[in-house]
Design a protein around this motif. Structure first.
Motif, PDB file in Angstrom:
ATOM      1  N   ALA A  61      -0.045 -47.091 -55.408  1.00 38.32           N
ATOM      2  CA  ALA A  61      -0.252 -45.991 -56.072  1.00 38.32           C
ATOM      3  C   ALA A  61      -1.829 -45.885 -56.606  1.00 38.32           C
ATOM      4  O   ALA A  61      -2.197 -46.710 -56.779  1.00 38.32           O
ATOM      5  CB  ALA A  61       0.696 -45.669 -57.223  1.00 38.32           C
TER       6      ALA A  61
ATOM      7  N   LEU B 175       4.843 -42.731 -58.036  1.00 40.95           N
ATOM      8  CA  LEU B 175       5.181 -42.454 -56.846  1.00 40.95           C
ATOM      9  C   LEU B 175       6.899 -42.012 -56.713  1.00 40.95           C
ATOM     10  O   LEU B 175       7.917 -42.481 -57.306  1.00 40.95           O
ATOM     11  CB  LEU B 175       5.049 -43.549 -55.696  1.00 40.95           C
ATOM     12  CG  LEU B 175       3.835 -43.805 -55.756  1.00 40.95           C
ATOM     13  CD1 LEU B 175       3.520 -45.366 -54.852  1.00 40.95           C
ATOM     14  CD2 LEU B 175       2.851 -42.837 -55.076  1.00 40.95           C
ATOM     15  N   SER B 176       7.361 -41.020 -55.843  1.00 44.53           N
ATOM     16  CA  SER B 176       8.678 -40.499 -55.812  1.00 44.53           C
ATOM     17  C   SER B 176       9.036 -41.110 -54.371  1.00 44.53           C
ATOM     18  O   SER B 176       8.507 -40.810 -53.517  1.00 44.53           O
ATOM     19  CB  SER B 176       8.912 -38.871 -55.834  1.00 44.53           C
ATOM     20  OG  SER B 176      10.248 -38.574 -55.962  1.00 44.53           O
ATOM     21  N   GLY B 177      10.350 -41.755 -54.380  1.00 43.28           N
ATOM     22  CA  GLY B 177      10.896 -42.112 -53.294  1.00 43.28           C
ATOM     23  C   GLY B 177      12.081 -43.022 -53.473  1.00 43.28           C
ATOM     24  O   GLY B 177      12.451 -43.110 -54.692  1.00 43.28           O
TER      25      GLY B 177
ATOM     26  N   GLU C 252      13.570 -47.025 -53.538  1.00 45.22           N
ATOM     27  CA  GLU C 252      12.926 -48.217 -53.542  1.00 45.22           C
ATOM     28  C   GLU C 252      13.688 -49.388 -52.715  1.00 45.22           C
ATOM     29  O   GLU C 252      14.886 -49.181 -52.393  1.00 45.22           O
ATOM     30  CB  GLU C 252      12.706 -48.974 -55.018  1.00 45.22           C
ATOM     31  CG  GLU C 252      11.705 -47.877 -55.873  1.00 45.22           C
ATOM     32  CD  GLU C 252      11.665 -48.558 -57.095  1.00 45.22           C
ATOM     33  OE1 GLU C 252      11.819 -49.811 -57.384  1.00 45.22           O
ATOM     34  OE2 GLU C 252      11.315 -47.801 -58.071  1.00 45.22           O
TER      35      GLU C 252
ATOM     36  N   ILE D 204       8.019 -48.870 -52.394  1.00 44.60           N
ATOM     37  CA  ILE D 204       8.961 -47.703 -52.246  1.00 44.60           C
ATOM     38  C   ILE D 204       8.725 -46.815 -51.033  1.00 44.60           C
ATOM     39  O   ILE D 204       7.502 -46.682 -50.487  1.00 44.60           O
ATOM     40  CB  ILE D 204       8.647 -46.786 -53.469  1.00 44.60           C
ATOM     41  CG1 ILE D 204       9.154 -45.625 -53.659  1.00 44.60           C
ATOM     42  CG2 ILE D 204       6.914 -46.394 -53.444  1.00 44.60           C
ATOM     43  CD1 ILE D 204       9.167 -44.802 -55.254  1.00 44.60           C
ATOM     44  N   LYS D 205       9.703 -46.359 -50.445  1.00 42.58           N
ATOM     45  CA  LYS D 205       9.599 -45.270 -49.394  1.00 42.58           C
ATOM     46  C   LYS D 205       9.344 -43.985 -49.714  1.00 42.58           C
ATOM     47  O   LYS D 205      10.382 -43.370 -50.344  1.00 42.58           O
ATOM     48  CB  LYS D 205      10.963 -45.687 -48.345  1.00 42.58           C
ATOM     49  CG  LYS D 205      10.773 -44.865 -47.199  1.00 42.58           C
ATOM     50  CD  LYS D 205      12.038 -44.925 -46.280  1.00 42.58           C
ATOM     51  CE  LYS D 205      11.981 -44.209 -44.877  1.00 42.58           C
ATOM     52  NZ  LYS D 205      13.286 -44.185 -44.199  1.00 42.58           N
ATOM     53  N   CYS D 206       7.973 -43.578 -49.619  1.00 44.35           N
ATOM     54  CA  CYS D 206       7.933 -42.042 -49.722  1.00 44.35           C
ATOM     55  C   CYS D 206       7.531 -41.321 -48.385  1.00 44.35           C
ATOM     56  O   CYS D 206       6.774 -41.554 -47.534  1.00 44.35           O
ATOM     57  CB  CYS D 206       6.388 -42.135 -50.460  1.00 44.35           C
ATOM     58  SG  CYS D 206       6.259 -43.079 -51.735  1.00 44.35           S
ATOM     59  N   GLY D 207       8.476 -40.351 -48.197  1.00 48.16           N
ATOM     60  CA  GLY D 207       8.841 -40.115 -46.787  1.00 48.16           C
ATOM     61  C   GLY D 207       9.248 -40.855 -46.015  1.00 48.16           C
ATOM     62  O   GLY D 207      10.330 -41.526 -46.163  1.00 48.16           O
TER      63      GLY D 207
ATOM     64  N   ASN E 175       6.871 -43.539 -45.155  1.00 46.01           N
ATOM     65  CA  ASN E 175       5.816 -44.444 -45.288  1.00 46.01           C
ATOM     66  C   ASN E 175       6.240 -45.470 -46.638  1.00 46.01           C
ATOM     67  O   ASN E 175       6.633 -44.923 -47.623  1.00 46.01           O
ATOM     68  CB  ASN E 175       4.714 -43.747 -45.512  1.00 46.01           C
ATOM     69  CG  ASN E 175       4.209 -43.067 -44.218  1.00 46.01           C
ATOM     70  OD1 ASN E 175       4.573 -43.622 -43.045  1.00 46.01           O
ATOM     71  ND2 ASN E 175       4.031 -41.880 -44.381  1.00 46.01           N
TER      72      ASN E 175
ATOM     73  N   TYR F 131       5.078 -48.004 -49.591  1.00 46.83           N
ATOM     74  CA  TYR F 131       3.655 -48.383 -50.554  1.00 46.83           C
ATOM     75  C   TYR F 131       4.440 -49.377 -51.296  1.00 46.83           C
ATOM     76  O   TYR F 131       5.637 -49.475 -51.688  1.00 46.83           O
ATOM     77  CB  TYR F 131       3.721 -46.929 -51.338  1.00 46.83           C
ATOM     78  CG  TYR F 131       3.121 -45.837 -50.833  1.00 46.83           C
ATOM     79  CD1 TYR F 131       1.758 -45.771 -50.789  1.00 46.83           C
ATOM     80  CD2 TYR F 131       3.813 -45.003 -49.772  1.00 46.83           C
ATOM     81  CE1 TYR F 131       0.990 -44.483 -50.112  1.00 46.83           C
ATOM     82  CE2 TYR F 131       3.386 -44.076 -49.213  1.00 46.83           C
ATOM     83  CZ  TYR F 131       1.930 -43.670 -49.426  1.00 46.83           C
ATOM     84  OH  TYR F 131       1.286 -42.713 -48.691  1.00 46.83           O
TER      85      TYR F 131
END
Length: 430
Positions: A127, A198-200, A202, A284-287, A289, A291
């Motif tokens: 992030a 970040l939204s996703g 974990e 964290i999996k965003c979409g 991907n 991070y």
């Protein structure tokens, strides 16, 4: 491999799970856990010493002819136990292997500012962030105003898992920044890292590396940090875990390997950091991907409780090779079943709670493994609570639902005053 005398440092559920696994090795000689808890004495011998008292740790190494020290939690690593023990052993002409990085590598967990700069240097996805001190608090407030809610504020140093605040209001976030920099978490918040939220979903990925660039990836896990069901309420040290989470498929793990694990290890080597031990990747999996939220420099808790039960290989020779800098194993064998850990905690946790409650019921169930965390033995031989997170029930199953049901059945057979556990571990993954 000939037998090895081992000293494992720590007293929680993580150390209980590691002790359970290591005790099964045919290569185990004498095994000591320091200080351990009421459950770890089944796997080895508990020693009453403080892991951050390096003189006492080294005295135990000499007295018990220890070959391998496994450091369970982060505090001794950040304080430099590797350097202290290595220096003493070299002066004595003693060969001692240690699983855990030196102070330089432990900065990945000991300083969030260092970790974020490290990720930035090696293009590791994370992030957007900036770091502030009491002298730059107004700049911090302006940075907060450039972000969207919620706002993430992290104490730079170790704060016993309590140094991360997630706040919905800009005004409250700016107020919290001042409070943190004024010493809310002591020296740990002399610097504060502000991050973009970040939204996703974990997950936790664990890597063993031997300092040469060779590494092993352990089974991934997902933990549950909030006290309340549906991920509500205060953050805790962890209320349960699932191993493996279904979304950590081959495609996702290949991205983790290429974008995060390899650049991390290459970065450590390029900075001449001889890192031998566990690296915990809080992701964290965003979409689609991955991070990095954070690095830890040891195994996670309560993830270790489910991860260790799924490792089918003999782990002790792997740890010896890791510490010696000559990792030869290319992959660990894994149990094909799912493991679900559910943590039973003291009433009131993570805020004020009472200790010394008698634990009754079946502590050696057929269908689960129970790992003690915050427990101690009473004078009359009873088992008493001694911490917020008391014990974890871990079970195998052909599915998350099956494994969780077994763990809940086991917890129904246990009791202590104020006992609480979440009843939705793994439900979000079904």
């Amino acid at each position: 491999m000939k037998t090895v005398n081992v000293l494992l440092l720590g007293s929680g559920g993580r150390e209980a799970a590691i002790a359970w696994k290591l005790s099964q090795s045919p290569c185990m000689g004498k095994f000591f856990i320091a200080p351990g808890n009421a459950g770890t004495g089944v796997y080895g011998t508990n020693l009453s010493l403080n892991p951050t008292d390096f003189n006492a740790v080294y005295a135990a190494v000499c007295e018990h002819d220890i070959n391998l020290v496994v450091v369970g939690n982060e505090d001794p690593l950040v304080l430099g136990i590797r350097e202290a023990l290595t220096d003493k052993a070299q002066k004595d002409g003693r060969k001692l292997l240690i699983v855990g990085p030196g102070r330089d590598g432990a900065a990945l967990e000991g300083s969030k500012d260092f970790a974020k700069h490290f990720m930035e240097r090696y293009n590791i996805p994370t992030a957007r962030y900036a770091t502030f001190t009491s002298e730059t608090v107004e700049e911090g407030n302006r940075f907060l105003s450039t972000l969207r809610a919620p706002y993430v504020l992290k104490a730079d140093g170790l704060a016993a898992g309590k140094g991360v605040l997630i706040i919905d209001s800009l005004e409250e976030a700016q107020k919290a920044l001042r409070t943190m920099l004024a010493g809310q978490f002591g020296d740990a918040s002399a610097k504060v890292v502000i991050e973009e939220f970040l939204s996703g979903i974990e997950c936790s990925v664990f890597v063993l590396t031997d300092g040469t660039g060779r590494y092993l990836v352990l089974p991934p896990a997902k933990d549950y940090k909030r006290i309340g069901e549906g991920d509500t309420g205060l953050n805790t040290g962890g209320m349960g875990s699932v191993c493996p989470p279904p979304f950590c498929n081959d495609e996702f793990m290949a991205k983790v390997d290429e974008r995060i694990i390899r650049p991390t290890l290459e970065g450590l080597r390029s900075e001449n950091i001889d890192y031998r031990g566990f690296i915990f990747l809080g992701l964290i999996k965003c979409g689609d991907n991955p991070y990095v939220i954070e690095y830890n420099v040891r195994m996670g808790d309560p993830e270790t409780e489910s991860v260790m039960t799924r490792i089918a290989s003999d782990l002790l020779p792997v740890l010896v090779e890791t510490a010696a800098g000559n990792l030869t194993v290319e992959a660990l064998e894994e149990d094909p079943r799912t493991a679900v850990a559910v943590m039973a905690v003291s009433g009131g946790y993570p805020e004020a709670y009472e200790k010394n409650k008698v634990i009754s019921g079946i502590l050696n169930p057929d269908e689960s493994v129970i790992f003690h965390a915050g427990t101690k033995e009473g004078a009359d031989g009873t088992i008493l609570t001694s911490g917020g997170r008391v014990l974890a029930a871990v079970s195998y199953g052909d599915s998350i639902e099956d494994a969780a049901a077994r763990s809940y059945k086991t917890l129904e057979g246990l009791h202590f005053d104020g006992m609480y556990y979440r009843r939705d571990i793994g439900k979000d993954l079904l």
